[in-house]
Design a protein around this motif. Structure first.
Motif, PDB file in Angstrom:
ATOM      1  N   PHE A   4       0.831  -1.203   0.000  1.00 37.39           N
ATOM      2  CA  PHE A   4       0.000   0.000   0.000  1.00 37.39           C
ATOM      3  C   PHE A   4       0.868   1.256   0.000  1.00 37.39           C
ATOM      4  N   GLY A  37     -10.673   3.006  -0.294  1.00 41.67           N
ATOM      5  CA  GLY A  37     -10.815   3.501   1.070  1.00 41.67           C
ATOM      6  C   GLY A  37     -12.280   3.433   1.448  1.00 41.67           C
ATOM      7  N   SER A  75      -7.903   0.951   2.878  1.00 41.41           N
ATOM      8  CA  SER A  75      -7.626   1.994   3.850  1.00 41.41           C
ATOM      9  C   SER A  75      -8.943   2.384   4.505  1.00 41.41           C
ATOM     10  N   ASP A  77     -11.308   4.883   6.858  1.00 46.75           N
ATOM     11  CA  ASP A  77     -11.533   6.191   7.459  1.00 46.75           C
ATOM     12  C   ASP A  77     -12.056   5.962   8.874  1.00 46.75           C
ATOM     13  N   ALA A 101      -6.810  -4.636   7.026  1.00 49.49           N
ATOM     14  CA  ALA A 101      -6.668  -3.254   6.537  1.00 49.49           C
ATOM     15  C   ALA A 101      -5.198  -2.907   6.345  1.00 49.49           C
ATOM     16  N   GLY A 103      -4.316   0.452   5.690  1.00 42.97           N
ATOM     17  CA  GLY A 103      -4.121   1.844   6.073  1.00 42.97           C
ATOM     18  C   GLY A 103      -5.258   2.347   6.927  1.00 42.97           C
ATOM     19  N   ILE A 104      -5.011   3.467   7.601  1.00 45.08           N
ATOM     20  CA  ILE A 104      -6.022   4.125   8.420  1.00 45.08           C
ATOM     21  C   ILE A 104      -5.926   5.625   8.188  1.00 45.08           C
ATOM     22  N   ASN A 105      -7.081   6.273   8.145  1.00 44.18           N
ATOM     23  CA  ASN A 105      -7.150   7.723   7.995  1.00 44.18           C
ATOM     24  C   ASN A 105      -7.599   8.301   9.326  1.00 44.18           C
ATOM     25  N   ASN A 138      -2.511   7.793   7.422  1.00 45.75           N
ATOM     26  CA  ASN A 138      -2.738   9.007   6.653  1.00 45.75           C
ATOM     27  C   ASN A 138      -3.311  10.040   7.621  1.00 45.75           C
ATOM     28  N   ARG A 230      -1.488  11.156  -3.698  1.00 43.73           N
ATOM     29  CA  ARG A 230      -2.718  10.405  -3.422  1.00 43.73           C
ATOM     30  C   ARG A 230      -3.911  11.337  -3.590  1.00 43.73           C
ATOM     31  N   SER A 232      -8.057  11.329  -3.163  1.00 43.73           N
ATOM     32  CA  SER A 232      -9.211  10.613  -2.635  1.00 43.73           C
ATOM     33  C   SER A 232     -10.504  11.183  -3.208  1.00 43.73           C
TER      34      SER A 232
END
Length: 283
Positions: A4, A37, A75, A77, A101, A103-105, A138, A230, A232
């Protein structure tokens, strides 16, 4: 480097569509999107809860459980981590990583329209990186977004209008610097769309910059030329899908014809996993 993280360093920026259920994720993966995401607005609205108020912890974790083993990188949120306790936020991150997962926002905007203290948000980031070093964090700042009347999901108004006017670049830079130092793998500034401001901010960063796409802002190629890594889509896809459903029903009620593409029944059924591959729901 994780797969990722590598997507943020490819020749072209990572265009990240945001999903709200299994079907939307599977449909986008079938179109060749290597990563998706989640959209906090879509997740919240789907279960009748408000967005950005830490009310959707369970719904978010359940969706991650359903998507984490899919044929795409995910990812999530997680709003502000659903807590102001860095250890609790780290616990959420562990659960997300455990179900797949990538990634995490994490955002510093609060439901009352204020920003969390820099030190608190940095502590959350550091706690997550300590607990799950491989999870891509993120770090989002709402220095521009809250001033533009946006929702917590970081998505532009239905018209697509977005403006940088009023965004505090000094505060933005100060916050992003602290988040980088805390271990953030990338940073996100929804509401920032003016090319010269993006260029100036990029000069201060050591990690990839994430920008929210706006139909009235720079195109994806233009953002790529600026150096954005990136891009979104926020809740845009969810809101357009909802709008299309309402429009279709209204047209049929009015006796008018309906145009535009729609997946067939069998095509949607093809997205369904066999029962043996379906995860149990989290408690």
């Amino acid at each position: 480097m994780t797969a990722f993280a590598a997507l943020h360093l490819a020749d072209t920026p990572l265009l990240l569509p945001n999903v709200w259920d299994h079907a939307s994720a599977a449909a986008l993966a079938a179109q060749g999107f290597a990563a998706v995401g989640t959209t906090s607005l879509g997740v919240a609205a789907a279960v009748g809860l408000p967005d950005g108020t830490a009310a959707t912890r369970d719904a978010t974790l359940n969706l991650a459980l359903a998507l984490g083993s899919g044929p795409f990188l995910l990812s999530v949120d997680a709003e502000g981590g659903f807590s102001d306790d860095p250890d609790e936020v780290a616990g959420v991150a562990r659960e997300l990583a455990a179900v797949g997962a990538a990634g995490i926002n994490l955002e510093d905007g609060r439901p009352d329209g204020t920003l969390a203290p820099v030190e608190l948000h940095a502590a959350k980031i550091a706690a997550v990186k300590s607990a799950v070093p491989g999870l891509f964090v993120n770090a989002r700042t709402d220095t521009h977004w809250l001033g533009n009347g946006g929702d917590s999901d970081g998505s532009d108004a239905m018209s697509g209008a977005m403006s940088d006017v009023g965004g505090d670049m000094d505060d933005t830079s100060r916050r992003l610097d602290a988040y980088q130092q805390a271990g953030a793998d990338g940073v996100f500034v929804p509401g920032l769309s003016e090319p010269s401001r993006i260029t100036a901010l990029l000069k201060t960063l050591d990690v990839p910059l994430n920008i929210l796409y706006s139909p009235t802002g720079p195109t994806v190629p233009a953002l790529a030329d600026l150096g954005v890594r990136r891009i979104s889509l926020g809740s845009l896809l969810y809101r357009r899908a909802l709008g299309a459903a309402v429009e279709t029903a209204a047209l049929i009620r009015a006796g008018r014809s309906v145009e535009g593409p729609a997946p067939t029944y069998d095509e949607v059924q093809a997205f369904v996993r066999p029962a043996s591959q379906r995860p149990d729901t989290l408690g």
